[in-house]
Motif scaffolding. Sequence first.
Motif, PDB file in Angstrom:
ATOM      1  N   ARG A  72       0.836  -1.102  -0.111  1.00  0.00           N
ATOM      2  CA  ARG A  72       0.124   0.480  -0.241  1.00  0.00           C
ATOM      3  C   ARG A  72       1.089   1.230  -0.018  1.00  0.00           C
ATOM      4  N   ILE A  73       0.750   1.934  -0.806  1.00  0.00           N
ATOM      5  CA  ILE A  73       1.566   3.517  -1.115  1.00  0.00           C
ATOM      6  C   ILE A  73       0.349   4.289  -0.650  1.00  0.00           C
ATOM      7  N   GLU A  79      -4.236   6.915  -3.829  1.00  0.00           N
ATOM      8  CA  GLU A  79      -3.341   5.141  -3.074  1.00  0.00           C
ATOM      9  C   GLU A  79      -2.955   4.483  -3.699  1.00  0.00           C
TER      10      GLU A  79
END
Length: 101
Positions: A72-73, A79
């Motif tokens: 998850r970034i 996102e």
Amino acid sequence: MSEVEETLERAKGIEGIEGYVICNRDGTVLRRFPSMPQELAEAYSQSMMELGRKGRNVVRDLDPKNELRYLRIRAKRHEVLVAFDVEFLVIIIQRWTASSS
């Protein structure tokens, strides 16, 4: 309609979802959000494949019995959620805004 097709149709209607990419382990784009340009889908595919390889190496260096399954970034406006499977990579791009609290 297959389960995958049904899931993709539901994703199109979720507020905040700006795109998705499904690619194989070689990085070939198999499916993408209808309004997402092919070039952008390929860029996400290649970037997330490379980041996934690096992340997988880090996880294995820390614990050889472990493996990277999900990434998850969070960036300033988006996102990016990446799920790793044996054969596929699923990338979801969603709008992100900080809470006002």
